[in-house]
Write a protein that holds these residues in place. Structure first.
Motif, PDB file in Angstrom:
ATOM      1  N   THR A 265      32.026  30.430  92.286  1.00  0.00           N
ATOM      2  CA  THR A 265      32.901  29.844  91.264  1.00  0.00           C
ATOM      3  C   THR A 265      34.059  30.652  91.194  1.00  0.00           C
ATOM      4  O   THR A 265      35.256  29.914  91.267  1.00  0.00           O
ATOM      5  CB  THR A 265      31.939  29.683  89.958  1.00  0.00           C
ATOM      6  N   PHE A 266      33.955  31.940  91.240  1.00  0.00           N
ATOM      7  CA  PHE A 266      35.320  32.836  91.147  1.00  0.00           C
ATOM      8  C   PHE A 266      36.173  32.108  92.133  1.00  0.00           C
ATOM      9  O   PHE A 266      37.302  32.049  91.882  1.00  0.00           O
ATOM     10  CB  PHE A 266      34.911  34.055  91.328  1.00  0.00           C
ATOM     11  N   GLN A 267      35.833  32.007  93.255  1.00  0.00           N
ATOM     12  CA  GLN A 267      36.697  31.764  94.683  1.00  0.00           C
ATOM     13  C   GLN A 267      37.255  30.324  94.384  1.00  0.00           C
ATOM     14  O   GLN A 267      38.416  30.177  94.742  1.00  0.00           O
ATOM     15  CB  GLN A 267      35.751  31.972  95.948  1.00  0.00           C
ATOM     16  N   SER A 268      36.535  29.543  93.959  1.00  0.00           N
ATOM     17  CA  SER A 268      36.939  27.952  93.755  1.00  0.00           C
ATOM     18  C   SER A 268      38.029  27.966  92.586  1.00  0.00           C
ATOM     19  O   SER A 268      38.981  27.218  92.633  1.00  0.00           O
ATOM     20  CB  SER A 268      35.916  27.037  93.394  1.00  0.00           C
ATOM     21  N   LEU A 269      38.257  28.909  91.825  1.00  0.00           N
ATOM     22  CA  LEU A 269      39.196  29.112  90.707  1.00  0.00           C
ATOM     23  C   LEU A 269      40.416  29.936  91.212  1.00  0.00           C
ATOM     24  O   LEU A 269      41.353  30.055  90.423  1.00  0.00           O
ATOM     25  CB  LEU A 269      38.329  29.607  89.395  1.00  0.00           C
ATOM     26  N   GLY A 270      40.282  30.377  92.312  1.00  0.00           N
ATOM     27  CA  GLY A 270      41.545  31.116  93.059  1.00  0.00           C
ATOM     28  C   GLY A 270      41.440  32.485  92.763  1.00  0.00           C
ATOM     29  O   GLY A 270      42.536  33.249  92.892  1.00  0.00           O
TER      30      GLY A 270
END
Lengths: 366, 366
Positions: free
Chosen positions: B261-266
């Motif tokens: 989720t962190f990564q999907s939010l950039g």
């Protein structure tokens, strides 16, 4: 016992512990619990897995190792928060996540790292101890067990514990309200413009900051002029608080009425003229449940007097009872104050700074 | 440099100092000044008396002593706050109170204790030094002099100084807002009743208490279930804060999505899986000016991680820049945490208490 300790003891003997009130747990931070806190249910409330892996009947993995892996059938899944209804038998396993409820029949969990998940089957290369990787029902707290005690100071760890016990609110001791009055015709407050002979009543604000830092509630009643009726009016108002501090109006000047005003209001004066510098002169008394402190007008003298005399009393009011060992005593809090100010010129109204900058002694010019 | 120090340094390098805001001086307590504070006028703003007594022309009392008292005419009175217009000549005196303005012509004050006040006359049994018992104009602060400096932490003494400089408000650094999210289907909050397999999200409250204790502002965003969309929604909301802390959802379980989720939010992930126990696993990243910390679900692991990683960053945000000497470093604040919890069982959701009570090791039954 030094004179200072004798006076501190006398003050604490006159100091009541305040009543209790309910506070949301985050508002209880830094305050003192007023009653014991027991667990109302077992924590955890079921046997749960301490790891991600597979819940098994321990006997199924007798002799399992890297060299001799054992294959089990996966008969269900127990994610955290969603217990599965399956019973685990010999040769069976339930996929389980950290916090997942241990299914009936299982008495050990084999860690994910020690397995190879093949969907309907799982290869287990380790033999956990019976009850291994399981947190047992009631392991943290048993129902009815006292977890926190009246008198405990609430820090972040206690807040976390209270939450884990499902306590949204707790009983803590009330915060004392401390009325602060400065006296003297030479004083002015922020709303007045400065003029020759007028000084900011900075002691009001310094004392209020100390009250806040101690965890109590300051009530700034402002400046009383050198006029007995006006002083009496403000002091009467202050008597509704738990503590009244006055600064100024105690020395030998023609217009120093504070001691007389205390007496006219029926305050029982317990002592006056404490033998310390620069705190001297000081007055302590009590009326009903209100403590009265009269300090010198000089800010550093008042602030040092606060640390020495008022702070221990406030801590006692808030439930921090003086303990027998020195480490727990409210007096130890005094050490935290910047006692380098003790040596500074008591005659300087703004002497909190000069004692850093100057060391010319008693009012002499530079 | 240890691995822990290396990571702390990396976090501080990514940490901005926040902007400034005006605060009333009592609200500035415990915060950091964001600009220098200079005196806007001399303090005191006139020569004033340091004692109760009589202002005199010093030459009038040449040789005065108990054996040889000198009698002067009392030509006026200068109470605190009410300067008198009289000029003091040879053989004359003005009755004066502590804080009273020194009249023209006077250059010394003889203490009340050394006099006998006879109304129109005063008998003086002492000869004070020239300028003795006088606080000179500007003695505490000269107009324009810098008294407090940007970076100073405001304590009660500083509040008193600010008041004496007639500063009702000051610029301080803003308080960081810290969004806190717990993740996991097994978690419940106060409004839900307990059920088997559900645990109170006590980490939320423990972390919030730590944020408060550090002087920052907690924003409890609640529990994110093990569901990527819901986690993304809560995390996005958190990105409006200065710091986001998540607890849980980082280990190897099937339903642990937080890293993704962190990564999907950039979020720019700076490191993961810190080599410490029980803090491991942990993730640190940043997006725009928001810092993101992902900690384990276990309360004690999360709270220790907070002390090690988040607290120094919050202190820097609030203007407490890391100094070169160890004593001033924000890291020293870590020592205050109850590190006895460091040794406790990281697998226990309520392990903050068991580490006091139990020492049976890793999940084994009693």
């Amino acid at each position: 016992m030094t004179e200072l300790e004798r006076i501190q003891t006398l003050i604490l003997e006159s100091t009541p512990v305040l009543g209790r009130e309910m506070a949301p747990i985050l508002d209880s931070l830094g305050r003192v619990l007023a009653c014991d806190i027991a667990a109302t249910e077992d924590v955890p409330c079921a046997d749960i897995s301490a790891v991600d892996g597979f819940a098994v009947f321990h006997g199924s993995l007798d002799g399992a190792s890297k060299q001799n892996p054992v294959v089990l059938s996966v008969v269900g899944e127990s994610p955290a928060g969603r217990p599965c209804g399956v019973t685990v038998g010999q040769g069976e396993a339930v996929r389980i996540m950290t916090g997942g409820v241990i299914p009936d029949g299982a008495d050990a969990v084999v860690k994910k790292e020690d397995t190879e998940d093949q969907g309907p089957l799982v290869v287990c290369a380790n033999n956990p101890a019976r009850w291994g990787n399981i947190r047992l029902k009631g392991e943290a707290f048993k129902e009815g067990e006292v977890v926190l005690f009246a008198g405990d100071v609430v820090g972040p760890v206690e807040v976390c514990e209270l939450a884990s016990l499902r306590r949204a609110h707790v009983h803590v001791y009330q915060k004392p309200v401390v009325a602060i009055i400065s006296t003297g015709d030479e004083l002015s407050d922020f709303h007045e413009s400065s003029s020759p002979g007028k000084t900011m009543s900075s002691t009001l604000y310094g004392l209020a900051a100390q009250v806040l830092e101690t965890g109590a509630v300051p009530l700034l009643l402002g400046i009383a002029p050198d006029n007995p009726l006006e002083q009496q009016r403000l002091l009467s108002e202050g008597l509704r608080a738990d503590v009244v501090i006055t600064s100024g109006g105690l020395s030998k000047g023609k217009y120093d009425f504070v001691k007389e005003t205390f007496q006219s209001l029926g305050v029982d004066i317990k002592f006056r003229n404490i033998a310390m510098k620069p705190g001297k002169p000081a007055v302590f008394g009590a009326i009903n449940k209100t403590l009265i402190f009269g300090f010198p007008g000089n800010p550093s003298a008042s602030m040092i007097s606060f640390e020495q005399f008022v702070k221990p009393a406030l801590l006692k009011m808030m439930g921090r009872l003086p303990a027998t060992d020195a480490q727990e005593s409210p007096f130890s809090a005094i050490d935290s104050f910047r006692l380098d100010h003790m040596g500074c010129n008591s005659h300087s109204r703004a002497s909190l700074v000069p004692c850093r900058k100057l060391s010319t002694g008693d009012g002499k010019p530079l």
